[in-house]
Structures are given as C-alpha cells and as structure tokens.
Design a protein around this motif. Structure first.
Motif, PDB file in Angstrom:
ATOM      1  N   UNK A  38      40.083 -13.435 -12.372  1.00  0.00           N
ATOM      2  CA  UNK A  38      41.020 -12.811 -13.126  1.00  0.00           C
ATOM      3  C   UNK A  38      42.081 -12.332 -12.045  1.00  0.00           C
ATOM      4  N   UNK A  39      43.434 -12.836 -12.273  1.00  0.00           N
ATOM      5  CA  UNK A  39      44.680 -12.545 -11.387  1.00  0.00           C
ATOM      6  C   UNK A  39      44.539 -13.315 -10.188  1.00  0.00           C
ATOM      7  N   UNK A  40      43.852 -14.442 -10.134  1.00  0.00           N
ATOM      8  CA  UNK A  40      43.857 -15.220  -8.692  1.00  0.00           C
ATOM      9  C   UNK A  40      43.906 -16.723  -9.437  1.00  0.00           C
ATOM     10  N   UNK A  41      45.180 -17.088  -8.699  1.00  0.00           N
ATOM     11  CA  UNK A  41      45.463 -18.756  -9.143  1.00  0.00           C
ATOM     12  C   UNK A  41      45.397 -19.554  -7.731  1.00  0.00           C
ATOM     13  N   UNK A  42      44.679 -20.587  -7.551  1.00  0.00           N
ATOM     14  CA  UNK A  42      44.673 -21.446  -6.654  1.00  0.00           C
ATOM     15  C   UNK A  42      46.150 -22.253  -6.256  1.00  0.00           C
ATOM     16  N   UNK A  74      44.801  -5.906  -5.500  1.00  0.00           N
ATOM     17  CA  UNK A  74      44.794  -5.549  -4.261  1.00  0.00           C
ATOM     18  C   UNK A  74      44.087  -5.956  -3.127  1.00  0.00           C
ATOM     19  N   UNK A  75      44.074  -5.920  -2.108  1.00  0.00           N
ATOM     20  CA  UNK A  75      43.175  -6.432  -0.798  1.00  0.00           C
ATOM     21  C   UNK A  75      41.739  -6.240  -0.964  1.00  0.00           C
ATOM     22  N   UNK A  76      41.539  -4.906  -1.110  1.00  0.00           N
ATOM     23  CA  UNK A  76      40.157  -4.321  -1.115  1.00  0.00           C
ATOM     24  C   UNK A  76      39.358  -4.779  -2.624  1.00  0.00           C
ATOM     25  N   UNK A  77      40.183  -5.069  -3.668  1.00  0.00           N
ATOM     26  CA  UNK A  77      39.758  -5.215  -4.818  1.00  0.00           C
ATOM     27  C   UNK A  77      39.325  -6.863  -4.801  1.00  0.00           C
ATOM     28  N   UNK A  78      40.221  -7.650  -4.142  1.00  0.00           N
ATOM     29  CA  UNK A  78      40.269  -9.297  -3.611  1.00  0.00           C
ATOM     30  C   UNK A  78      38.932  -9.230  -2.932  1.00  0.00           C
ATOM     31  N   UNK A  80      36.340  -7.340  -2.859  1.00  0.00           N
ATOM     32  CA  UNK A  80      35.043  -7.081  -3.753  1.00  0.00           C
ATOM     33  C   UNK A  80      34.791  -8.348  -4.742  1.00  0.00           C
ATOM     34  N   UNK A  81      35.843  -8.822  -5.201  1.00  0.00           N
ATOM     35  CA  UNK A  81      35.623 -10.102  -6.139  1.00  0.00           C
ATOM     36  C   UNK A  81      35.099 -11.198  -5.419  1.00  0.00           C
ATOM     37  N   UNK A  82      35.383 -11.404  -3.998  1.00  0.00           N
ATOM     38  CA  UNK A  82      35.081 -12.313  -3.229  1.00  0.00           C
ATOM     39  C   UNK A  82      33.599 -12.167  -2.871  1.00  0.00           C
ATOM     40  N   UNK A  83      33.255 -10.965  -2.464  1.00  0.00           N
ATOM     41  CA  UNK A  83      31.856 -10.714  -2.324  1.00  0.00           C
ATOM     42  C   UNK A  83      30.694 -10.926  -3.366  1.00  0.00           C
ATOM     43  N   UNK A  84      31.326 -10.625  -4.703  1.00  0.00           N
ATOM     44  CA  UNK A  84      30.599 -10.579  -5.817  1.00  0.00           C
ATOM     45  C   UNK A  84      30.361 -12.333  -6.084  1.00  0.00           C
ATOM     46  N   UNK A  85      31.333 -13.080  -5.949  1.00  0.00           N
ATOM     47  CA  UNK A  85      31.130 -14.511  -5.912  1.00  0.00           C
ATOM     48  C   UNK A  85      29.867 -14.992  -4.866  1.00  0.00           C
ATOM     49  N   UNK A  86      30.264 -14.399  -3.539  1.00  0.00           N
ATOM     50  CA  UNK A  86      29.219 -14.676  -2.486  1.00  0.00           C
ATOM     51  C   UNK A  86      27.568 -14.367  -3.166  1.00  0.00           C
ATOM     52  N   UNK A 109      44.118 -13.963   5.510  1.00  0.00           N
ATOM     53  CA  UNK A 109      45.573 -13.395   5.361  1.00  0.00           C
ATOM     54  C   UNK A 109      45.930 -12.944   3.885  1.00  0.00           C
ATOM     55  N   UNK A 110      46.465 -11.997   3.877  1.00  0.00           N
ATOM     56  CA  UNK A 110      47.036 -11.374   2.606  1.00  0.00           C
ATOM     57  C   UNK A 110      48.518 -11.060   2.632  1.00  0.00           C
ATOM     58  N   UNK A 111      49.318 -11.936   2.279  1.00  0.00           N
ATOM     59  CA  UNK A 111      50.819 -11.917   2.454  1.00  0.00           C
ATOM     60  C   UNK A 111      51.121 -11.768   4.022  1.00  0.00           C
ATOM     61  N   UNK A 112      51.898 -10.765   3.945  1.00  0.00           N
ATOM     62  CA  UNK A 112      52.558 -10.455   5.590  1.00  0.00           C
ATOM     63  C   UNK A 112      51.700  -9.413   6.086  1.00  0.00           C
ATOM     64  N   UNK A 113      50.924  -8.816   5.635  1.00  0.00           N
ATOM     65  CA  UNK A 113      50.046  -7.473   5.792  1.00  0.00           C
ATOM     66  C   UNK A 113      49.114  -7.464   6.989  1.00  0.00           C
ATOM     67  N   UNK A 114      49.257  -6.676   7.612  1.00  0.00           N
ATOM     68  CA  UNK A 114      48.229  -6.290   8.579  1.00  0.00           C
ATOM     69  C   UNK A 114      47.327  -5.147   8.130  1.00  0.00           C
ATOM     70  N   UNK A 115      46.316  -5.357   8.119  1.00  0.00           N
ATOM     71  CA  UNK A 115      45.509  -4.301   7.507  1.00  0.00           C
ATOM     72  C   UNK A 115      44.135  -4.059   8.544  1.00  0.00           C
ATOM     73  N   UNK A 116      43.884  -2.864   8.627  1.00  0.00           N
ATOM     74  CA  UNK A 116      42.803  -2.429   9.662  1.00  0.00           C
ATOM     75  C   UNK A 116      42.296  -1.156   8.780  1.00  0.00           C
TER      76      UNK A 116
END
Length: 170
Positions: A38-42, A74-78, A80-86, A109-116
């Motif tokens: 949901x809310x992800x489009x290739x 949101x980045x962490x939500x994405x 979590x979704x990727x880890x569920x696919x894994x 990468x997530x847009x232009x964001x730098x996340x730490x």
C-alpha cells in the motif's frame, strides 16, 4: 483522534539482493511484492546484476537490482514494510553480517533526506563504494545527486565494477 495529514509523495530507491535458492526468481518476485505494498508505486527497475558476495567468500554470488518507488509512507514505516517482505521470503536475521540471504531489501535513498536513526541510515551506509548498488542505480537514475555524497555519475566513475555483470532484465 485526529489523523496526521497525508505525506507528500517521495521518490525512494531500494536495493534488492538474494543469493540463496533461486535468486533471480526471488528478486523478480520481491519486485512484485514491494510494488504491491500500500502507498508504494514502482517507477523504475534496473537490470539484474550478478556480484561476488561482500561478506564471507564461501557463499554463492548475489543477484542484485535497484528499484525506484514513489511512496507516501514515512521512512521507518517503509523500512518495516520492506522487512516484512523479507520475512515473507524466509529472511532470518541471525546476526551474521553479510552472510547468505534468501532476500535483502535495503532503503538506499528517501527523497533528499539524510536520516541517522538507530534503525535506519539514509543514504544507505556504504552506498558510495558498492558497485552492486551504484551501477544499477545509475542505470535507472543517471542524473541523481546523492544527498551528502554528490553526483551519482562521479560515484560510479570512482567505483570499479569488480566483476559485476548484467545477467538479464527483471
């Protein structure tokens, strides 16, 4: 309870890799699974690449690709979704760094964001030295500027292929 306003769409780039079972089929199936979130489009998908393992040498070569998606997650939500696919593909996080994997999905990468944050670093650590990420990323986004790292074309220019080969279309 009031819901937060919807996020603006963001382009994110994801790394896909596998080296257990049938890795080419796994990467193709993972592409479909991620695209169905949901809310992800290739928006783009690279060729499939074969690369030597980064970690212990006594494991099969990897099949890698990079996928561009547009998402409101949101980045962490994405993440979590990727880890569920894994997990759905049998990925077990056993603490072995760079060991063999049924499926590895990385938020590069997530847009232009730098996340730490404790669970997420973006741009993905090591991105600038990993041919199996840089070359597929360059294939689908040659004009990309990596936040904090500079133009992708320059990163690719400085990164040897180290045996990386295109093995087919996804």
């Amino acid at each position: 309870m009031r819901r937060p306003p919807p996020r603006e769409p963001v382009t994110a780039y994801l790394g896909l890799g596998a080296n257990l079972g049938q890795p080419e089929a796994t990467v193709r199936a993972a592409r479909r699974a991620v695209g169905a979130l949901p809310e992800v489009r290739e928006t783009a998908f690279s060729s499939l690449y074969r690369s030597a393992p980064l970690g212990p040498p006594d494991q099969p070569d990897y099949v890698n690709a990079v996928m561009a998606v547009v998402t409101r997650r949101a980045p962490l939500d994405l993440l979590d979704a990727l880890q569920a696919v894994e997990a759905a593909f049998g990925r077990v996080r056993d603490g072995v760094r760079w060991g063999p994997r049924s499926l590895d999905l990385d938020l590069l990468l997530y847009g232009r964001e730098i996340i730490a944050e404790a669970r997420l670093t973006v741009p993905h650590p090591g991105l600038s030295e990993r041919e199996f990420v840089l070359y597929p990323l360059y294939e689908i986004a040659p004009d990309l500027d990596i936040p904090g790292l500079g133009p992708l074309v320059e990163l690719v220019r400085r990164c040897p292929r180290r045996g990386l080969t295109v093995i087919g279309e996804a």
